[in-house]
Scaffold this active site. Structure first.
Site, PDB file in Angstrom:
ATOM      1  N   GLY A 221       0.774  -1.237   0.000  1.00 44.86           N
ATOM      2  CA  GLY A 221       0.000   0.000   0.000  1.00 44.86           C
ATOM      3  C   GLY A 221       0.801   1.280   0.000  1.00 44.86           C
ATOM      4  N   GLY A 222       2.090   1.206  -0.335  1.00 44.09           N
ATOM      5  CA  GLY A 222       2.910   2.421  -0.320  1.00 44.09           C
ATOM      6  C   GLY A 222       2.393   3.502  -1.248  1.00 44.09           C
ATOM      7  N   ASP A 238      -4.207  -6.268  -6.166  1.00 41.59           N
ATOM      8  CA  ASP A 238      -3.053  -7.104  -5.833  1.00 41.59           C
ATOM      9  C   ASP A 238      -3.547  -8.371  -5.160  1.00 41.59           C
ATOM     10  OD1 ASP A 238      -0.507  -8.130  -4.737  1.00 41.59           O
ATOM     11  OD2 ASP A 238       0.252  -6.139  -5.237  1.00 41.59           O
ATOM     12  N   LYS A 304      10.833  -0.952 -14.601  1.00 44.01           N
ATOM     13  CA  LYS A 304      12.041  -1.553 -14.034  1.00 44.01           C
ATOM     14  C   LYS A 304      13.076  -1.712 -15.142  1.00 44.01           C
ATOM     15  CE  LYS A 304       9.489  -1.889 -10.374  1.00 44.01           C
ATOM     16  NZ  LYS A 304       9.602  -0.917  -9.285  1.00 44.01           N
TER      17      LYS A 304
END
Length: 361
Positions: A221-222, A238, A304
């Site tokens: 949950g960042g 998720d 990424k």
């Protein structure tokens, strides 16, 4: 003054070098790069001295992914320890009147050791530059910024950048405080992205309470935390567990689903954010699908990076987005940045302003 000095994250010098070479050539400028691993900066040496000024004017800094900051400058070596102020002032005597002075270092361990020295020399240097009429006493908008980047206590690059085409932050870094109740440190990446990509005067309307948002790959949950603290309602996608405190806010609905397969039932989502660990081209394809289908209006997502050819990978993904959205007649704004809180990734912002209705109706 033939050098363009570029700050970057330590370890990404080759990517910054490839990038400035690409953009300089695209504008018709020629030169070569001087770069050493893990120094936190690169230098592009122009074959024509005045081209350094032209580059920092004509190349849009917003299109620079790996550059944190840049300026046109010259190298001062072996400055007399008893009069380094005088050496810098002499080097800057032909500068256009600058709004402010930034005495900086590369963002490395060695550079950080020089910051105390930089702070100490800043005051007498600024007073001397004010006396010479090189730097204003009080900052003024739309004036150049003077940079002094110390490499050692007697070696520095001295130069200037243009306020309309640079980073507004000291050393090109936006410093943020880690919230004590955030679920993970990744929260700072999205916080920084909102501050870097959305102009301050537009944030109230574009990042507003009551908006609906989707967080793909949300666990724990960042990134959802940043959406919730701004008053948004979040669909957190998720298969993993979400932070309990976030769920108790009543602003988050958790869908245990694959982020690559999930699609919203309605086209009422303003923000899509995504920080999934996957190949950059796969994430890019997903973002294109959401944009073309008008499932969301604004996007912030991470790509990424591979271990090698990171510059090539980034520009391939950005080209994929531009090619497909142009082909579909979609109006958009696209920007990418290797943010301070990023590591082996870059952050992309896509603002879709118009999608032809025939694409999704």
């Amino acid at each position: 003054m033939s050098s363009v000095v570029i700050y970057c994250r330590s370890g990404f010098e080759n990517d910054a070098a490839a990038e400035i070479t690409f953009h300089a050539a695209e504008q018709g400028f020629a030169g070569y790069v001087k770069a050493k691993p893990n120094t936190g900066y690169v230098v592009y040496e122009c074959f024509e001295a005045h081209h350094s000024d032209e580059i920092i004017k004509k190349v849009d800094f917003k299109n620079m992914v790996f550059a944190r900051q840049w300026f046109a400058g010259t190298l001062l070596e072996n400055m007399p320890v008893e009069d380094r102020v005088g050496a810098v002032v002499e080097a800057a005597k032909e500068f256009t009147l600058c709004s402010e002075l930034r005495v900086e270092t590369p963002d490395t361990n060695e550079g950080k050791e020089l910051l105390t020295f930089c702070k100490k020399i800043s005051t007498p240097l600024k007073k001397a530059l004010e006396k010479q009429n090189t730097v204003l006493r009080e900052p003024k908008a739309n004036r150049p910024v003077m940079h002094v980047m110390f490499l050692t206590n007697n070696t520095a690059y001295v130069g200037y950048s243009y306020s309309f085409n640079n980073s507004p932050f000291f050393m090109g870094i936006l410093r943020l405080r880690m919230p004590s109740d955030a679920p993970s440190r990744s929260t700072l990446k999205l916080d920084e992205a909102f501050n870097v990509f959305i102009p301050e005067q537009q944030r109230e309307s574009r990042v507003a309470a009551g908006m609906r948002s989707v967080d793909l790959g949300a666990c724990p949950g960042g990134w959802t935390y940043q959406l919730v603290r701004r008053g948004m309602f979040v669909s957190a996608i998720d298969n993993g567990p979400m932070n309990d405190d976030l769920m108790e806010t009543g602003q988050v609905k958790h869908f245990r689903a694959d982020g690559f397969k999930y699609r919203p039932e309605k086209r009422n989502v303003t923000w899509l954010v995504c920080d999934m660990v996957e190949k950059p081209t796969k994430v890019t394809t997903l973002m294109i699908d959401w944009a073309v289908s008008a499932y969301a209006k604004e996007f912030i997502f991470n790509l990424k990076l591979p271990m090698k050819k990171r510059f090539d990978s980034v520009y391939e993904c950005l080209s994929m987005i531009r090619k497909e959205l142009d082909k579909q007649g979609i109006n958009y704004e696209l920007q990418a940045k290797h943010l301070y809180h990023d590591r082996e990734e870059i952050t992309v912002h896509l603002n879709v302003t118009k999608v032809p209705q025939n694409l999704y109706s």
